[in-house]
Structure formats: structure tokens, C-alpha cells
Design a protein around this motif. Structure first.
Motif, PDB file in Angstrom:
ATOM      1  N   ARG A 289      37.510  71.869  11.817  1.00  0.00           N
ATOM      2  CA  ARG A 289      38.046  72.045  13.164  1.00  0.00           C
ATOM      3  C   ARG A 289      36.920  72.287  14.158  1.00  0.00           C
ATOM      4  O   ARG A 289      35.901  72.903  13.837  1.00  0.00           O
ATOM      5  N   ARG A 290      37.112  71.825  15.378  1.00  0.00           N
ATOM      6  CA  ARG A 290      36.153  72.121  16.433  1.00  0.00           C
ATOM      7  C   ARG A 290      36.192  73.606  16.751  1.00  0.00           C
ATOM      8  O   ARG A 290      37.261  74.208  16.824  1.00  0.00           O
ATOM      9  N   ALA A 291      35.022  74.189  16.950  1.00  0.00           N
ATOM     10  CA  ALA A 291      34.976  75.634  17.188  1.00  0.00           C
ATOM     11  C   ALA A 291      33.664  76.025  17.833  1.00  0.00           C
ATOM     12  O   ALA A 291      32.676  75.283  17.797  1.00  0.00           O
ATOM     13  N   VAL A 292      33.672  77.218  18.425  1.00  0.00           N
ATOM     14  CA  VAL A 292      32.466  77.785  19.020  1.00  0.00           C
ATOM     15  C   VAL A 292      32.484  79.285  18.742  1.00  0.00           C
ATOM     16  O   VAL A 292      33.516  79.861  18.400  1.00  0.00           O
ATOM     17  N   THR A 293      31.332  79.911  18.875  1.00  0.00           N
ATOM     18  CA  THR A 293      31.222  81.362  18.753  1.00  0.00           C
ATOM     19  C   THR A 293      30.110  81.818  19.680  1.00  0.00           C
ATOM     20  O   THR A 293      29.556  81.024  20.443  1.00  0.00           O
ATOM     21  N   HIS A 294      29.790  83.087  19.634  1.00  0.00           N
ATOM     22  CA  HIS A 294      28.690  83.611  20.460  1.00  0.00           C
ATOM     23  C   HIS A 294      27.394  82.877  20.129  1.00  0.00           C
ATOM     24  O   HIS A 294      27.160  82.511  18.972  1.00  0.00           O
TER      25      HIS A 294
ATOM     26  N   ALA B 165      36.402  81.056  21.373  1.00  0.00           N
ATOM     27  CA  ALA B 165      35.656  81.226  22.617  1.00  0.00           C
ATOM     28  C   ALA B 165      34.265  81.727  22.290  1.00  0.00           C
ATOM     29  O   ALA B 165      34.040  82.369  21.261  1.00  0.00           O
ATOM     30  N   GLY B 166      33.334  81.442  23.169  1.00  0.00           N
ATOM     31  CA  GLY B 166      31.948  81.868  22.984  1.00  0.00           C
ATOM     32  C   GLY B 166      31.795  83.364  23.210  1.00  0.00           C
ATOM     33  O   GLY B 166      32.548  84.163  22.661  1.00  0.00           O
TER      34      GLY B 166
ATOM     35  N   GLY C 216      36.338  85.024  26.648  1.00  0.00           N
ATOM     36  CA  GLY C 216      37.669  85.381  26.183  1.00  0.00           C
ATOM     37  C   GLY C 216      38.689  85.383  27.305  1.00  0.00           C
ATOM     38  O   GLY C 216      39.878  85.117  27.083  1.00  0.00           O
ATOM     39  N   LEU C 217      38.242  85.664  28.528  1.00  0.00           N
ATOM     40  CA  LEU C 217      39.136  85.592  29.682  1.00  0.00           C
ATOM     41  C   LEU C 217      39.585  84.156  29.908  1.00  0.00           C
ATOM     42  O   LEU C 217      40.759  83.892  30.185  1.00  0.00           O
ATOM     43  N   ASP C 218      38.652  83.214  29.787  1.00  0.00           N
ATOM     44  CA  ASP C 218      38.994  81.804  29.961  1.00  0.00           C
ATOM     45  C   ASP C 218      39.941  81.332  28.865  1.00  0.00           C
ATOM     46  O   ASP C 218      40.885  80.579  29.126  1.00  0.00           O
TER      47      ASP C 218
END
Length: 205
Positions: free
Chosen positions: A131-136, A164-165, A170-172
Motif C-alpha cells: 500500500r502507498r504510505a508515508v511516515t515522519h 500522514a507524515g 495529522g490535521l490535514d
């Protein structure tokens, strides 16, 4: 939309409290949206990474009835990934209980979301495989070492898995979920109420 935000010692404050305010504000405006702060085991409060003590509404085990309507979302905040000897996401990954709970929630058909290095707990659960994903940014190399399809975006919507990054992203993610499930007008009103300028569109599946 019912959202359970899963807390643990060492989570990053804004990763959890920011989305919580977005969801609760949407509910206050009349949207079918509610958020709770939960833990895996009974606890009155949890201590976050910067020392904030946060009250707990219940446990994940007494989560919302899946037949109550709307998607059940499990949101996992990040914090403290790099040193698993200290309270935080890294320690929780080693313990394994949170990844197991995330995997079980996904297996039941629930939506899972990770903010910041909370995405690494989703990866440990196996829900990011393929799955597509992102992190910090500090943990992107660790995410690349998993079976996730790393996408360097502010946040990623891959259907029933969202990530979310870092921190404020996280707000976005939360505003995007509100827009996706409750409508663009509600999301715009919430963003205006909290005086937050949404910064990007997601990368969608």
C-alpha cells in the motif's frame, strides 16, 4: 464516522490531539462524527512525549458498534520511534500489542490511519504491505525497509488505510477524512474554525 485514537505512553501530543479537535469540531457542527481517546488496557490517563497527561475515554475493546453506521476509524499517533528503550512508538512496536490490535481492526473491515511514526506501527501490523504510505521524515528509511510503497507526500489516502507524515500533517489527514466522509462544506468550516490553512491534496489510490 466513529474515530478511536489509540494512545500509549510516549505518543506525540499533536499527533492525537490535533485530529481529535478536528473530528470533535465536525461533530459540533452537526456532522455524524465522533472521536474518543482510547487505550488497549484500562487507564485513567496516558503521559505523552512532552509530558502532557491526557485523559482516556475507554478501551479499544469497548469500541463503537460496527453496525452503528459510518466507518469505524482507528487512528494511531506516533512519537519516539528511534529509541525502543524509551516510551513511544518504537517500544510499542517491540511489545507487539498495538500492531496486533491494528491488524485485527483492519481484518474486521475497519479503516486504519497512522499519523507520523504511528505509520510505522501500521507497517509492523502488516496493513501497509503493498500500500502507498508515508511516515515522519526521520523514519522514511525504516518504512522503505518494509513492504509499503513509500510515497513522500504530506499524507496518503489509500482507501481503508491512510497515513500522514510529521505531526501537523495529522490535521490535514483528519480534515481530509472529514471531507471524505462528511462533506467538503463541513471540512471547510472546521478548517476555518480552527484557523488552519490546509496545505496539500493527498496521494490517492
Amino acid at each position: 464516522m466513529n474515530v478511536d485514537i489509540l494512545l500509549y505512553d510516549g505518543f506525540d501530543e499533536l499527533d492525537a490531539v490535533g485530529p481529535y479537535e478536528v473530528f470533535q469540531t465536525a461533530g459540533a457542527f452537526g456532522a455524524d462524527c465522533e472521536a474518543r481517546m482510547v487505550t488497549l488496557a484500562d487507564a485513567e490517563s496516558v503521559t505523552a512525549s512532552h509530558g502532557l497527561r491526557v485523559g482516556v475515554d475507554g478501551t479499544l475493546g469497548d469500541a463503537h458498534d460496527p453496525d452503528a453506521g459510518g466507518p469505524n476509524v482507528l487512528l494511531v499517533p506516533g512519537g519516539g520511534w528511534s529509541d525502543s528503550s524509551k516510551s513511544g512508538a518504537g517500544m510499542e512496536a517491540e511489545k507487539g500489542a498495538i500492531p496486533e490490535a491494528v491488524a485485527a481492526h483492519a481484518d474486521r473491515g475497519g479503516v486504519v490511519a497512522g499519523v507520523c511514526t504511528g505509520g510505522m506501527l501500521l507497517a509492523r501490523a502488516g496493513v501497509l504491505d503493498g500500500r502507498r504510505a508515508v511516515t515522519h521524515a526521520s523514519a522514511l528509511d525504516d518504512l522503505r525497509a518494509t513492504d509499503a510503497v513509500v510515497t513522500e507526500a504530506r499524507f496518503v489516502d489509500d482507501g481503508d488505510v491512510l497515513t500522514a507524515g510529521g505531526v501537523t500533517s495529522g490535521l490535514d489527514l483528519a480534515l481530509h477524512l472529514v471531507e471524505r466522509e462528511c462533506g467538503a462544506d463541513v471540512a471547510a468550516r472546521v478548517a476555518g474554525e480552527i484557523e488552519y490553512e490546509r496545505r496539500s491534496e493527498p496521494v490517492e489510490k
